[in-house]
Design an enzyme around this catalytic site. Structure first.
Site, PDB file in Angstrom:
ATOM      1  CD  GLU A 148      -5.148  10.296  -3.554  1.00 40.01           C
ATOM      2  OE1 GLU A 148      -6.198  10.643  -4.099  1.00 40.01           O
ATOM      3  OE2 GLU A 148      -4.558   9.244  -3.836  1.00 40.01           O
TER       4      GLU A 148
ATOM      5  CD  GLU B 277      -2.290   4.313  -1.658  1.00 42.65           C
ATOM      6  OE1 GLU B 277      -2.541   4.317  -2.876  1.00 42.65           O
ATOM      7  OE2 GLU B 277      -2.942   4.957  -0.825  1.00 42.65           O
TER       8      GLU B 277
HETATM    9  C1  GLA Z   1      -5.133   6.089  -4.333  1.00 39.27           C
HETATM   10  C2  GLA Z   1      -5.821   5.730  -3.034  1.00 39.27           C
HETATM   11  C3  GLA Z   1      -5.960   4.253  -2.876  1.00 39.27           C
HETATM   12  C4  GLA Z   1      -6.424   3.587  -4.145  1.00 39.27           C
HETATM   13  C5  GLA Z   1      -5.506   3.941  -5.261  1.00 39.27           C
HETATM   14  C6  GLA Z   1      -5.934   3.213  -6.491  1.00 39.27           C
HETATM   15  O1  GLA Z   1      -3.775   5.949  -4.279  1.00 39.27           O
HETATM   16  O2  GLA Z   1      -5.167   6.219  -1.899  1.00 39.27           O
HETATM   17  O3  GLA Z   1      -6.911   4.015  -1.871  1.00 39.27           O
HETATM   18  O4  GLA Z   1      -7.738   3.992  -4.460  1.00 39.27           O
HETATM   19  O5  GLA Z   1      -5.559   5.340  -5.429  1.00 39.27           O
HETATM   20  O6  GLA Z   1      -6.224   1.872  -6.235  1.00 39.27           O
END
Ligand code: GLA
Length: 343
Positions: free
Chosen positions: A131, A238
């Site tokens: 990020e 994710e």
């Molecule tokens: C982001 C992070 C993850 C996690 C999510 C929320 O996507 O990359 O590690 O913290 O937020 O669970």
């Protein structure tokens, strides 16, 4: 349950779940049966493994690695560099001021070296930088302490340090809103600049925190094509499909409505249809959780709200979404290209 996601998708993608020190117990059986890859939800993040400069705390991460070994699961590493969940000592000089650039880089190198070497052989790939791109605004890079103390070179440095620590590990840049056109172009530009500079980067992680309404499938296709055009591997890192639009604040539901479940099935099937279309570029699809009893989306971003974003329900039973996603893989194996129910 006879059918498993990991078997349905064998030969197409690894199928992963994010786990934590609790869910490897509470959902251990489901995870070992249905998934063949795991990611530690929080347990390998800087604040968890390296709370103070001279102190590493690996107990929980080690327990997750032991779970992966015991069940023959692959492990994605998450995450080495992030603006969140990173202790302040990385950026301070110990006298109330800001650390010097060289000092912060030395800490970054030492952190990455220690963590990556510890898990080398167990963790086959790392989300090296998480990020770093801003969602909107003037600047392409997010304003973070890393950027403030080191400058933009912290990103390439992190990849170099990770590569030096484990030359076999596959190294990823990972981000969210990855399919939104404006953010996509920023991520693309950053990753392209890394590739052109000869940085050891092997892939792009598409977080895929999606919902019933967004993003549109065409945006996902464009994002996949754009990142893949850089010659890198893609992981969906994710994935979850929230029942609520981003700005929906409702908190009145104890169960998902039938309409929500039906739309979620449609969405999951369409997403996996797209992944299969681009299977030459995608190697792994990881869900951000194993089943609906535990998800970071309970209480977030709306307090007091339950969510049901995954393929297994709160009692670990497969949802209709699971069946549609699994049927799609079976159909793809038979070569018909279309899966299960019609769109
Ligand atoms: C982001 C992070 C993850 C996690 C999510 C929320 O996507 O990359 O590690 O913290 O937020 O669970």
């Amino acid at each position: 349950m006879n059918q498993t996601l990991r078997e349905a998708y064998r030969g197409f993608f690894d199928i992963g779940a994010a786990v934590n020190a609790r869910t490897i117990r509470s959902a251990g059986e489901l995870i070992a049966a249905q998934y063949n890859s795991i990611t530690a939800e929080n347990e390998m993040k800087p604040e968890r493994v390296h709370p103070e400069e001279e102190r590493y705390t690996f107990e929980e991460a080690d327990a997750i690695v032991a779970f992966a070994r015991a069940n023959g699961l692959r492990m994605r590493g998450h995450t080495l560099v992030w603006h969140n969940q990173t202790p302040d000592w990385f950026f301070e000089d110990g006298r109330g001021g800001k650390a010097a650039k060289e000092a912060a880089l030395a800490r970054l190198r030492s952190h990455i070296r220690t963590v990556v070497k510890r898990f080398a052989g167990d963790v086959y790939c790392w989300d090296v930088v998480n990020e770093a791109v801003d969602d909107a605004g003037q600047d392409a890079l997010r304003a973070t302490k890393w950027l403030d103390v080191v400058g933009p070179s912290y990103i390439a440095k992190a990849f170099e340090f990770a590569h030096e620590a484990d030359p076999k590990a596959l190294l990823f840049y990972n981000d969210y809103n990855e399919s939104h056109p404006a953010k996509r172009e920023r991520i693309y530009a950053l990753v392209k600049s890394l590739v052109e500079a000869g940085t050891p980067i092997h892939g792009v992680g598409l977080q895929a925190h999606w919902n019933l309404y967004d993003p549109p499938l065409d945006d996902i296709r464009r994002a996949i094509e754009r990142y893949a055009s850089l010659g890198l591997r893609l992981h969906i890192t994710e994935m979850d499909v929230s029942m609520f639009a981003f700005d929906d604040r409702r908190t009145d539901l104890a169960e998902p409505t039938d309409d929500m479940l039906a739309l979620q099935e449609e969405r999951y099937e369409s997403f996996f249809r797209v992944f299969l279309e681009y299977r030459e570029a995608i190697d792994s699809v990881t869900f951000w959780g194993a089943a609906d009893d535990y998800t970071w989306l309970h209480d977030f971003p709306v307090r007091g709200r339950t969510n049901w974003p995954l393929l297994f329900d709160a009692r670990h039973r497969p949802k209709r979404s699971f069946e549609r996603v699994a049927a799609l893989a079976e159909a793809a194996k038979r070569g018909s290209g279309a899966g299960g129910a019609s769109r």
